[in-house]
Write a protein that holds these residues in place. Structure first.
Motif: not given
Length: 374
Positions: A19-21, A68, A304, A306-308, A313
């Motif tokens: 979820s972060e990278r 990342f 941003d 990718y993560r948000n 998501q």
């Protein structure tokens, strides 16, 4: 001048929070390519697009990739990356940032031993070459250009000669599936460390090819699982995550998914969940086979996005999957090809039509589009 060896290794796959990278970030550096492969996702063209990311924009993208975390894996793809005259410069730049730079060039006459040596000196960690037929006739027909089989095999040998780890990519379609056993022997003969077996997604030129049936795909997965047990190379599937379900069932435990492969890559990453793709013009997609944009990297939006972004998501929430994929007890091990779902149903959260498995007690709708061919 030969660059000093890079000392940092890949991060522990189990430590990566997808979820972060992403575990894999692919940058399509260009659409230009001299081949006309029948399966080409990119609809590659002879000339470079006038709006593709410039050298400086590409460097800014690599700067973003570093955000990342340490050891981010970056795959430079195309088209044919070798059509960019700044390729070595970009590899050097990414290597200096601490990124793990890898490359998927086309098997053309430009991939000379000297070029391969220069790329290794620039910091390339792995060379991934595509072989889709076990002999010149079948491979060259698939690639649309005579001589590509021999050129690719010679490039593989040149990589081996300079100590550059080799990955072989193979597309599985009705046209190629019967040659898989011979291809397995060739992958071993070439000394590859990883065989990446890609199951056709009907995008780009690939729309004209026949996929294999779900039942045939299941049998191929079972065979690949057996190959992975004793082959001298790692095996992974691309756009066929139900390989993990098949392997787990063969081991009779849904939690006993295949271990990390020869380069530490998890086999279970999905589009948008451990995987991200940047197009030649800077659009951020969950995958090159799922061309649904989450924005552009030109404004610094890689991390941003990718993560948000809502798109990424949603793809990471396996409980949001629909149809039999959503009801499947293996959804957290597998998750289905989100790219194939999007290509066939227009919904990236729909069921993967290539997977024949029906969860016990499931009586809901089946995928609207079923793979065809034999």
């Amino acid at each position: 001048m030969k660059r000093p060896p890079h000392v940092s290794g890949p991060p522990d796959p189990s430590s990566i929070d997808t979820s972060e990278r992403p575990f894999v970030l692919i940058w399509e550096v260009t659409q230009a390519c001299n081949l006309a492969c029948t399966h080409c996702r990119a609809n590659a063209q002879p000339n470079r697009h006038p709006d593709e990311l410039t050298t400086e924009e590409g460097k800014r993208l690599l700067d973003q990739a570093r955000e990342f975390g340490p050891g981010q894996l970056v795959v430079l793809s195309g088209g044919d990356p070798l059509t960019r005259p700044d390729l070595v410069e970009l590899v050097e730049y990414g290597t200096d940032l601490g990124l793990r730079m890898t490359l998927t060039p086309s098997g053309t006459s430009s991939l000379t031993p000297e070029t391969i040596s220069d790329l290794k000196d620039a910091g390339i960690r792995r060379l991934a070459l595509s072989i889709d037929g076990a002999n010149p006739e079948s491979h060259d027909a698939f690639r649309g250009e005579p001589g590509t089989f021999e050129q690719t095999v010679e490039a593989a040998k040149a990589a081996r000669d300079v100590g550059l780890p080799l990955q072989i990519n193979t597309t599985v379609s009705a046209q190629t599936v019967d040659e898989l056993p011979e291809l397995r022997a060739l992958v071993s003969e070439l000394g590859a460390v990883l065989w990446s077996v890609f199951f056709l997604v009907p995008v780009g030129r690939g729309r004209i090819l026949d996929p294999i049936t779900p039942e045939r795909a299941e049998a191929v997965m079972q065979w690949l699982s057996d190959v992975s047990d004793d082959a001298p190379f790692g095996v992974k599937t691309t756009e066929a995550p139900f390989y993990r379900r098949v392997s787990a069932q063969q081991r009779r435990d849904a939690s006993d998914a295949p271990k990390a492969d020869a380069i530490g890559r998890r086999n279970g990453i999905l589009a948008g969940d451990g995987f991200a793709f940047v197009s030649h013009v800077g659009e951020l997609y969950p995958s090159g086979f799922l061309p649904k944009s989450a924005g552009t990297v030109r404004d610094g939006g890689l991390v941003d996005g990718y993560r948000n972004s809502d798109l990424f998501q949603s793809l990471r929430d396996r409980d949001e999957l629909r149809g039999k994929c959503g009801a499947c007890e293996f959804r957290h091990v597998c998750g289905g090809s989100r790219s194939r779902a999007y290509a066939t149903a227009g919904d990236p959260l729909a069921s993967d039509p290539l997977c024949p498995y029906v969860p016990n007690g499931y009586e809901g709708p089946m995928p609207n589009e079923r793979a065809s061919g034999d």
